[in-house]
Design a protein around this motif. Structure first.
Motif, PDB file in Angstrom:
ATOM      1  N   LEU A  24      -6.772  -2.099  -3.731  1.00 51.84           N
ATOM      2  CA  LEU A  24      -6.242  -2.751  -2.534  1.00 51.84           C
ATOM      3  C   LEU A  24      -7.005  -2.229  -1.331  1.00 51.84           C
ATOM      4  O   LEU A  24      -6.656  -1.186  -0.769  1.00 51.84           O
ATOM      5  CB  LEU A  24      -4.742  -2.456  -2.379  1.00 51.84           C
ATOM      6  CG  LEU A  24      -3.860  -2.753  -3.593  1.00 51.84           C
ATOM      7  CD1 LEU A  24      -2.432  -2.286  -3.334  1.00 51.84           C
ATOM      8  CD2 LEU A  24      -3.885  -4.239  -3.921  1.00 51.84           C
ATOM      9  N   ALA A  28       3.377  -1.608  -3.130  1.00 50.46           N
ATOM     10  CA  ALA A  28       3.205  -1.881  -4.557  1.00 50.46           C
ATOM     11  C   ALA A  28       4.503  -1.651  -5.298  1.00 50.46           C
ATOM     12  O   ALA A  28       5.332  -0.829  -4.887  1.00 50.46           O
ATOM     13  CB  ALA A  28       2.108  -1.000  -5.141  1.00 50.46           C
ATOM     14  N   THR A  72       1.745  -6.327  -5.985  1.00 49.69           N
ATOM     15  CA  THR A  72       1.139  -5.821  -4.753  1.00 49.69           C
ATOM     16  C   THR A  72       1.266  -6.865  -3.644  1.00 49.69           C
ATOM     17  O   THR A  72       1.133  -8.060  -3.897  1.00 49.69           O
ATOM     18  CB  THR A  72      -0.346  -5.482  -4.958  1.00 49.69           C
ATOM     19  OG1 THR A  72      -1.057  -6.654  -5.384  1.00 49.69           O
ATOM     20  CG2 THR A  72      -0.507  -4.390  -6.008  1.00 49.69           C
ATOM     21  N   TYR A  77       4.893 -11.222  -3.896  1.00 50.62           N
ATOM     22  CA  TYR A  77       3.928 -10.266  -4.434  1.00 50.62           C
ATOM     23  C   TYR A  77       2.930 -10.936  -5.383  1.00 50.62           C
ATOM     24  O   TYR A  77       3.279 -11.870  -6.109  1.00 50.62           O
ATOM     25  CB  TYR A  77       4.657  -9.140  -5.193  1.00 50.62           C
ATOM     26  CG  TYR A  77       5.320  -8.154  -4.264  1.00 50.62           C
ATOM     27  CD1 TYR A  77       4.720  -6.939  -3.967  1.00 50.62           C
ATOM     28  CD2 TYR A  77       6.523  -8.463  -3.645  1.00 50.62           C
ATOM     29  CE1 TYR A  77       5.310  -6.042  -3.088  1.00 50.62           C
ATOM     30  CE2 TYR A  77       7.122  -7.572  -2.763  1.00 50.62           C
ATOM     31  CZ  TYR A  77       6.508  -6.358  -2.492  1.00 50.62           C
ATOM     32  OH  TYR A  77       7.091  -5.479  -1.609  1.00 50.62           O
TER      33      TYR A  77
END
Length: 217
Positions: free
Chosen positions: A105, A22, A73, A46
């Protein structure tokens, strides 16, 4: 802008080299900066989550920007949640919407946040009280769930504040740890990483300082 271009290029290079799970950004207030930063994260592979939190009342007219939070992320989030702190802050920080942005996540919740800074217009004690109120609101927030969590970002809390008032004991009782980090601004460490005992942590947390004339992060 000319100033942000080299910084974003370095950010992209670091992301491609290290591939962090992240990437938490704060103070990306201007819509143009937000679009540019989000594009850089996407080029690096990402997913990007953003918030629309904004100052309350008349402050919205004086500072018509979002809360400046972006979270990139590697994995597509299964859920995105955000909150603007009920404690609106003190001094000029009342112009900015301080809060947090969290992504789920898999079994891990990752959160970026921005808290009250010291002010030219308000006593330091009032700013510290606002920080503590925002931190406790964060720790109790249902948006973070009760599973493994990482919380990282601009706490604006010097290291000495963590040891005062039993704060670290309170964190320990909640199963939350603070990763050690080096100073990143004028000899102070204002950026921190909190993680729950059950969150995956490969080793001690590290923060890479940038040039002091560019940022306090």
């Amino acid at each position: 802008t000319r100033r942000h271009g080299p910084r974003l290029a370095r950010l992209e290079a670091l992301l491609r080299q290290h591939r962090p799970v992240a990437v938490a950004l704060q103070e990306v207030f201007c819509p143009r900066w937000r679009r540019t930063a989000a594009a850089a994260l996407r080029r690096a592979g990402y997913w990007v989550a953003a918030t629309a939190g904004a100052p309350r009342g008349c402050c919205r007219r004086l500072f018509p920007y979002t809360d400046g939070l972006l979270l990139g992320t590697l994995e597509r989030p299964s859920a995105v949640r955000a909150r603007t702190f009920a404690c609106g802050g003190a001094g000029e920080d009342r112009l900015a919407a301080k809060g947090f942005l969290a992504c789920e996540l898999g079994g891990l919740t990752v959160c970026t946040l921005h808290m009250q800074a010291d002010s030219w217009l308000a006593p330091r004690g009032l700013c510290r009280a606002a920080r503590l109120a925002q931190l406790r609101e964060l720790l109790d927030a249902p948006e973070l769930g009760r599973g493994p969590r990482w919380v990282l970002g601009d706490f604006n809390m010097p290291t000495a504040e963590w040891s005062g008032g039993g704060l670290e004991l309170d964190l320990e009782a909640r199963g939350v740890r603070r990763a050690l980090a080096p100073p990143t601004w004028c000899g102070q460490c204002l950026d921190h990483l909190l993680h729950t005992d059950d969150a995956p942590v490969a080793g001690p947390g590290r923060l890479a300082a940038v040039r002091a004339d560019e940022s306090d992060h």
